[in-house]
Design a protein around this motif. Structure first.
Motif, PDB file in Angstrom:
ATOM      1  N   ARG A   1       4.150  -1.323   4.990  1.00 36.60           N
ATOM      2  CA  ARG A   1       2.753  -0.960   5.297  1.00 36.60           C
ATOM      3  C   ARG A   1       2.480  -0.948   6.796  1.00 36.60           C
ATOM      4  O   ARG A   1       1.636  -0.200   7.270  1.00 36.60           O
ATOM      5  CB  ARG A   1       1.786  -1.922   4.606  1.00 36.60           C
ATOM      6  CG  ARG A   1       1.678  -1.636   3.112  1.00 36.60           C
ATOM      7  CD  ARG A   1       0.541  -2.392   2.509  1.00 36.60           C
ATOM      8  NE  ARG A   1       0.953  -3.777   2.289  1.00 36.60           N
ATOM      9  CZ  ARG A   1       0.208  -4.690   1.692  1.00 36.60           C
ATOM     10  NH1 ARG A   1      -0.995  -4.389   1.267  1.00 36.60           N
ATOM     11  NH2 ARG A   1       0.648  -5.916   1.529  1.00 36.60           N
ATOM     12  N   LEU A   2       3.202  -1.775   7.571  1.00 36.39           N
ATOM     13  CA  LEU A   2       3.015  -1.763   9.026  1.00 36.39           C
ATOM     14  C   LEU A   2       3.427  -0.416   9.611  1.00 36.39           C
ATOM     15  O   LEU A   2       2.825   0.068  10.563  1.00 36.39           O
ATOM     16  CB  LEU A   2       3.854  -2.859   9.690  1.00 36.39           C
ATOM     17  CG  LEU A   2       3.382  -4.293   9.499  1.00 36.39           C
ATOM     18  CD1 LEU A   2       4.384  -5.256  10.114  1.00 36.39           C
ATOM     19  CD2 LEU A   2       2.012  -4.489  10.102  1.00 36.39           C
ATOM     20  N   GLY A   3       4.466   0.171   9.048  1.00 35.60           N
ATOM     21  CA  GLY A   3       4.947   1.450   9.540  1.00 35.60           C
ATOM     22  C   GLY A   3       4.089   2.628   9.118  1.00 35.60           C
ATOM     23  O   GLY A   3       4.279   3.737   9.613  1.00 35.60           O
ATOM     24  N   GLN A   4       3.152   2.408   8.224  1.00 33.37           N
ATOM     25  CA  GLN A   4       2.322   3.508   7.723  1.00 33.37           C
ATOM     26  C   GLN A   4       1.027   3.668   8.500  1.00 33.37           C
ATOM     27  O   GLN A   4       0.227   4.516   8.206  1.00 33.37           O
ATOM     28  CB  GLN A   4       2.019   3.289   6.242  1.00 33.37           C
ATOM     29  CG  GLN A   4       3.247   3.371   5.386  1.00 33.37           C
ATOM     30  CD  GLN A   4       2.975   3.031   3.926  1.00 33.37           C
ATOM     31  OE1 GLN A   4       1.884   2.623   3.562  1.00 33.37           O
ATOM     32  NE2 GLN A   4       3.993   3.204   3.097  1.00 33.37           N
ATOM     33  N   GLU A   5       0.823   2.828   9.497  1.00 32.60           N
ATOM     34  CA  GLU A   5      -0.428   2.905  10.281  1.00 32.60           C
ATOM     35  C   GLU A   5      -0.399   4.071  11.232  1.00 32.60           C
ATOM     36  O   GLU A   5       0.563   4.525  11.714  1.00 32.60           O
ATOM     37  CB  GLU A   5      -0.649   1.604  11.035  1.00 32.60           C
ATOM     38  CG  GLU A   5      -0.961   0.465  10.098  1.00 32.60           C
ATOM     39  CD  GLU A   5      -1.176  -0.848  10.841  1.00 32.60           C
ATOM     40  OE1 GLU A   5      -1.018  -0.899  12.064  1.00 32.60           O
ATOM     41  OE2 GLU A   5      -1.512  -1.807  10.170  1.00 32.60           O
TER      42      GLU A   5
END
Length: 148
Positions: free
Chosen positions: A144-148
């Protein structure tokens, strides 16, 4: 101090610090395991971008968030080492399309394989099946961090 910075929990701050340190350590280990041919991190980043497909120097500069002159110097070094090729853009002859050369593709693929083999072996030898499942669950959360 911003309002959001005042409401950061101690666990979020600790997790951020620990994750940053771990990512740096893992990055160094990947680099140790593979042939870097004494390339700089920016040169390796350009090769990584080109592994996904051909592009132009200006697109690379934009993606890397550097000036076109800096990318031109990087591309010159990579071309001198035989790792990339440049050719006129058929849609706009003023621009050049940049791609990995055959040697560049072999270099990049070999480097990636060496890192993956090291990591796979380390996970197999150092962790139980149950621990690897916990890692997979944690990775799903980190995604989820990479989807920001």
């Amino acid at each position: 101090m911003t309002e959001s910075a005042m409401t950061i929990s101690a666990s979020a701050a600790l997790a951020a610090r620990e994750l940053r340190v771990l990512v740096s350590r893992l990055r160094r280990r990947f680099q140790e395991q593979s042939d870097s041919r004494e390339l700089t991190p920016s040169q390796l980043s350009v090769l990584s971008r080109l592994s996904k497909g051909d592009t132009t120097a200006s697109d690379i500069a934009t993606a890397e968030r550097v000036r076109p002159q800096a990318i031109a110097a990087t591309l010159n070094i990579l071309e001198e080492r035989g790792l990339i090729e440049r050719r006129p853009d058929p849609a706009d002859r003023r621009r050049q399309v940049v791609s990995l050369s055959g040697e560049g593709r072999e270099f990049f693929d070999g480097r990636r394989r060496a890192g993956e083999e090291w990591l796979t072996t380390s996970l197999q030898e150092r962790y139980t099946e149950a621990e690897r499942q916990v890692l997979l669950d944690a990775l799903a959360l980190l995604e989820r961090l990479g989807q920001e």
